[in-house]
Motif scaffolding. Structure first.
Motif, PDB file in Angstrom:
ATOM      1  N   LYS A  80     -39.449 178.348  90.576  1.00 61.95           N
ATOM      2  CA  LYS A  80     -38.225 177.935  91.247  1.00 61.95           C
ATOM      3  C   LYS A  80     -37.771 179.000  92.236  1.00 61.95           C
ATOM      4  O   LYS A  80     -37.228 178.714  93.288  1.00 61.95           O
ATOM      5  CB  LYS A  80     -37.137 177.644  90.207  1.00 61.95           C
ATOM      6  N   SER A 126     -39.818 178.554  95.338  1.00 62.46           N
ATOM      7  CA  SER A 126     -39.326 177.449  96.143  1.00 62.46           C
ATOM      8  C   SER A 126     -38.102 177.870  96.944  1.00 62.46           C
ATOM      9  O   SER A 126     -37.932 177.481  98.090  1.00 62.46           O
ATOM     10  CB  SER A 126     -38.987 176.258  95.240  1.00 62.46           C
ATOM     11  N   THR A 147     -45.793 168.924  85.033  1.00 61.70           N
ATOM     12  CA  THR A 147     -45.233 169.791  86.073  1.00 61.70           C
ATOM     13  C   THR A 147     -43.754 170.101  85.883  1.00 61.70           C
ATOM     14  O   THR A 147     -43.201 170.876  86.650  1.00 61.70           O
ATOM     15  CB  THR A 147     -45.411 169.134  87.458  1.00 61.70           C
ATOM     16  N   GLN A 150     -47.127 163.119  84.977  1.00 59.19           N
ATOM     17  CA  GLN A 150     -46.939 164.188  85.955  1.00 59.19           C
ATOM     18  C   GLN A 150     -45.649 164.957  85.687  1.00 59.19           C
ATOM     19  O   GLN A 150     -45.593 166.178  85.870  1.00 59.19           O
ATOM     20  CB  GLN A 150     -46.926 163.611  87.375  1.00 59.19           C
ATOM     21  N   GLY A 151     -44.621 164.247  85.236  1.00 55.29           N
ATOM     22  CA  GLY A 151     -43.386 164.922  84.888  1.00 55.29           C
ATOM     23  C   GLY A 151     -43.564 165.895  83.740  1.00 55.29           C
ATOM     24  O   GLY A 151     -43.014 166.998  83.750  1.00 55.29           O
ATOM     25  N   VAL A 169     -46.320 161.508  94.306  1.00 54.62           N
ATOM     26  CA  VAL A 169     -45.762 161.896  93.019  1.00 54.62           C
ATOM     27  C   VAL A 169     -46.826 161.967  91.940  1.00 54.62           C
ATOM     28  O   VAL A 169     -46.665 162.682  90.942  1.00 54.62           O
ATOM     29  CB  VAL A 169     -44.637 160.909  92.625  1.00 54.62           C
ATOM     30  N   SER A 226     -41.250 167.991  86.347  1.00 48.80           N
ATOM     31  CA  SER A 226     -40.521 167.417  87.480  1.00 48.80           C
ATOM     32  C   SER A 226     -39.569 166.298  87.074  1.00 48.80           C
ATOM     33  O   SER A 226     -39.173 165.504  87.903  1.00 48.80           O
ATOM     34  CB  SER A 226     -41.513 166.884  88.516  1.00 48.80           C
ATOM     35  N   GLY A 227     -39.244 166.194  85.773  1.00 46.20           N
ATOM     36  CA  GLY A 227     -38.195 165.235  85.444  1.00 46.20           C
ATOM     37  C   GLY A 227     -38.414 164.390  84.208  1.00 46.20           C
ATOM     38  O   GLY A 227     -37.467 163.778  83.728  1.00 46.20           O
ATOM     39  N   GLU A 229     -44.030 175.893  86.693  1.00 50.58           N
ATOM     40  CA  GLU A 229     -42.806 175.116  86.869  1.00 50.58           C
ATOM     41  C   GLU A 229     -41.614 175.838  86.264  1.00 50.58           C
ATOM     42  O   GLU A 229     -40.578 175.267  85.991  1.00 50.58           O
ATOM     43  CB  GLU A 229     -42.955 173.739  86.194  1.00 50.58           C
ATOM     44  N   GLN A 251     -48.959 165.715  91.789  1.00 49.22           N
ATOM     45  CA  GLN A 251     -48.209 166.975  91.734  1.00 49.22           C
ATOM     46  C   GLN A 251     -48.951 168.049  90.945  1.00 49.22           C
ATOM     47  O   GLN A 251     -48.918 169.219  91.298  1.00 49.22           O
ATOM     48  CB  GLN A 251     -46.847 166.743  91.084  1.00 49.22           C
ATOM     49  N   HIS A 252     -49.601 167.638  89.873  1.00 50.35           N
ATOM     50  CA  HIS A 252     -50.242 168.614  88.988  1.00 50.35           C
ATOM     51  C   HIS A 252     -51.468 169.227  89.642  1.00 50.35           C
ATOM     52  O   HIS A 252     -52.276 168.527  90.263  1.00 50.35           O
ATOM     53  CB  HIS A 252     -50.657 167.937  87.683  1.00 50.35           C
TER      54      HIS A 252
END
Length: 719
Positions: A453, A456, A366, A362-363, A467, A368-369, A448, A470-471
């Motif tokens: 951003k 957001s 997306t 997922q990171g 978590v 996300s980390g 993303e 997310q995608h």
């Protein structure tokens, strides 16, 4: 647009005539269609006492029985039917075909009917598998013997093209729709399919003579190559998860390899039309599913206590027990089935460390980390299956193909050292050459990027279920643009004949067909959008969606499709793809000691430049502030022309917001630098104390806009 009801209606009609004892003969194509749309009890209620395959040579002769045949109009079925009619085993034959019969085919049947046993010939357009009310499949799972692609990723296999045309035509006829057609411009296969469907509609104009609607339905043809990420991810909703880890074949799940499974549960059916629990929870996430299953088991326990022999104390209790016992047994069987399935899913998740794997996936999908270290750690983990390591590296390569190509090569080497075969490792470059950034029409990871951003910052973060969810499939973004009238003709053109105002009309019925196969994740997106459309006030209000594909993929079937297809492609498909520079418009501003960069070879971010040679006087601050927003405006205006050309009107607002935030960050550095310099020339100002700006720096750091390192960067991805 309920395809399950459409096919159920056809099946009910063909087994209702004649109204006497009968035999139902099927072929390999229509057998799963009937099994998905009907049940054994339904067939028995219509006096169908025997169901068999047409090509079964060991059937007994029963001249007192009548025979109903439901067949696909293919060469194989015609050959078997001709052999049957030359030596008929039944007294009368009623022939129903799942698609359009040609004049030649009808003449061929007439020549074979020497004993004049055929009483009826009809076309019932049920030439597809109705998986869900809003999901259908052509059941064409690609392999070496039944490919989708021809000699290149942009060409059809002729048989696959004809099968796709027939299947979609059957869907349109069964739903009584005559649509206008749009397709992904970058996909030659999508255009070819659209042209063939339009030509077939014109050929069979008599069949498509439906009542006109104010806004015609829309057939949107998409290509799987434009979103290779969705079918590669681990799935975390019930139906998608079962298909990913166990496999669903025409509504049946094989549990024979499950440890200590009971004999009656070695193969189970899993269809919403026959399973109320699955109907209610097939879209539920894995976490919510556990709670629902617990309540289901408790409900069964309460029924068990009510049907306990000790609770039967009177004649009325006996009567109630006899009436409820069949339903009670059915409930018990269903509870046992779902407990077994969910238990096996939990065992596989734990065994293969899918929670750890899914978080990194997922990171990557997306932004996300997840980073290179996370991927390397999983590849070197001996508990991770080689198959999952391959999926992970393919996802990493798809995301960072342009920015970190050297890391892709190092990950491939690391895979080879940790249990992945060389034959499998070659598929990483195959995916990049077939569905990489140079082949995709849209940027999969734009959601993303800097634009997202900005969204957001303005709107606040929307909550996600967890978590692991997310995608969102790229299909969701395409449909959102379609609902809001932002799906441009330059990216999704209409075929000729749609009319001059087609792009301004909002269709109420939308049929999406995915060349190369769709997924249950995308089907979930469509189902949830259909639920939203029933509510007023949403962008999709009043719109009905139907999704279909050549097949329903899980990650293994998708990778195998690419593997088998690549064997027919040029050998260069196994080589690393050539590098290409970014074509995005760039914005670069030098503001004091900070450089603001959007796009371009340097990447996107806010960077602190070297402090050498910087001599900022306090008087310079005033001039810098005056010119700051002028420079920002010039840069934003420059990129605005590019955004407008792409139809990104809404996103332009977010670009401006992000650049302004970056400008304030730069201004803060500019001011502090000026104060630092002014302390040496005797200029001081108590109102501009360095420490007064610390909260601002901390807030920006918390928002991810700056970091407290030597080099400060926003951390946003390259757009």
């Amino acid at each position: 647009m309920d395809v399950v009801k459409a096919v159920e209606t056809y099946i009910s009609k063909l087994i209702s005539v004649p109204s006497s004892m009968k035999v139902l003969l099927l072929d390999g194509h229509t057998t799963p269609i009937v099994s998905l749309a009907s049940t054994q009890s339904t067939l028995l209620s219509q006096q169908v006492y025997l169901t068999d395959k047409l090509d079964n040579k060991k059937r007994d002769r029963m001249p007192h029985m009548k025979c109903v045949c439901f067949l696909q109009p293919s060469d194989e079925s015609f050959e078997a039917l001709e052999a049957e009619l030359r030596e008929p085993k039944y007294g009368e034959y009623y022939l129903y075909f799942s698609n359009i019969l040609s004049k030649t085919a009808i003449e061929r049947l007439a020549d074979s009917d020497e004993y004049e046993v055929v009483r009826e010939v009809q076309e019932y357009f049920a030439d597809y598998a109705p998986i869900l009310p809003s999901l259908f499949s052509l059941n064409h799972t690609p392999d070496a013997s039944h490919p989708v692609y021809g000699s290149s990723p942009n060409s059809w296999d002729p048989k696959a093209l004809e099968r796709a045309v027939q299947g979609i035509i059957a869907v349109l006829l069964s739903l009584k729709k005559k649509p206008v057609i749009r397709y992904e411009k970058s996909s030659l296969m999508a255009k070819k399919l659209g042209v063939e469907i339009q030509h077939r509609i014109q050929q069979e104009s008599g069949l498509f003579d439906f009542r006109l609607t104010q806004v015609p339905p829309l057939l949107l043809i998409l290509d799987r190559r434009n979103d290779p990420v969705t079918p590669l991810l681990s799935q975390w909703s019930y139906q998608a998860m079962v298909h990913e880890l166990l496999g669903i074949q025409n509504g049946r799940v094989d549990l024979s390899l499950v440890p200590d499974i009971r004999p009656e549960l070695k193969e189970v059916t899993l269809t919403p039309s026959t399973d109320p629990f699955f109907q209610a929870h097939h879209l539920a996430t894995f976490g919510d599913l556990g709670t629902s299953l617990k309540a289901y088991v408790q409900s069964y326990q309460s029924h068990s206590l009510a049907n306990n022999p000790e609770s039967i104390n009177s004649i009325s209790d006996m009567k109630r027990f006899v009436e409820e016992y069949p339903e009670f047994r059915k409930l018990g069987g269903n509870v046992s089935k779902h407990v077994a399935i969910v238990g096996e899913l939990s065992r596989i998740v734990d065994r293969d460390k899918l929670l750890d794997l899914g978080e990194v996936e997922q990171g990557l999908a997306t932004g996300s980390g997840a980073d290179l270290r996370d991927v390397q750690a999983l590849i070197t983990n001996p508990l991770i299956q080689p198959w999952n390591k391959l999926r992970l590296v393919i996802l990493y390569a798809l995301r960072y193909q342009k920015m970190q190509s050297h890391n892709v090569a190092s990950l491939i080497s690391l895979m080879l050292e940790n249990g992945v075969s060389r034959e499998d490792a070659r598929l990483v470059y195959v995916f990049l050459n077939i569905a990489g950034s140079d082949q995709r029409q849209d940027d999969l990871f734009s959601a993303e990027s800097l634009f997202a951003k900005g969204r957001s910052a303005l709107k606040g973060l929307k909550g996600v279920e967890n978590v692991y969810m997310q995608h969102q499939p790229h299909l969701a973004e395409t449909l959102e643009n379609l609902f809001k009238g932002r799906l441009r003709d330059i990216s999704h053109p209409f075929l000729e004949g749609a009319g001059p105002n087609a792009s301004f009309q909002r269709p109420q019925d939308i049929i999406i067909f995915m060349i190369g196969g769709t997924t249950y994740a995308e089907a979930r997106t469509v189902a949830l959008l259909n639920q939203e459309s029933a509510q007023s006030g949403t962008s999709a209000a009043g719109t009905r969606l139907l999704l279909g594909g050549t097949c329903i993929h899980n990650s293994s079937s998708y990778v195998e499709m690419i593997r088998s297809a690549s064997a027919n492609f040029p050998a260069s498909v196994y080589d690393p793809p050539p590098g290409a520079s970014s074509t995005m418009p760039s914005l670069n501003l030098n503001l004091g000691g900070v450089n603001v960069s959007l796009g371009g070879p340097g990447g996107t971010g806010v960077y602190r430049t070297s402090g050498e040679g910087v001599s900022v006087q306090a008087e310079g601050i005033k001039d810098g502030v005056k010119n700051l927003f002028g420079k920002v405006k010039q840069g934003v205006d420059r990129i605005a022309s590019h955004c407008e050309a792409l139809g990104l009107f809404e996103d332009l607002v977010y670009v401006a917001c992000i650049v302004v935030v970056a400008a304030f960050t730069s201004l803060r550095t500019y001011v502090i630098s000026g104060l630092f310099a002014s302390s040496f020339v005797g200029h001081t100002d108590a109102s501009l104390d360095h420490t007064s700006h610390e909260p601002m720096v901390e807030d920006l750091a918390e928002d991810g806009l700056v970091e407290t390192e030597e080099v400060q960067r926003t951390g946003v991805d390259e757009e």
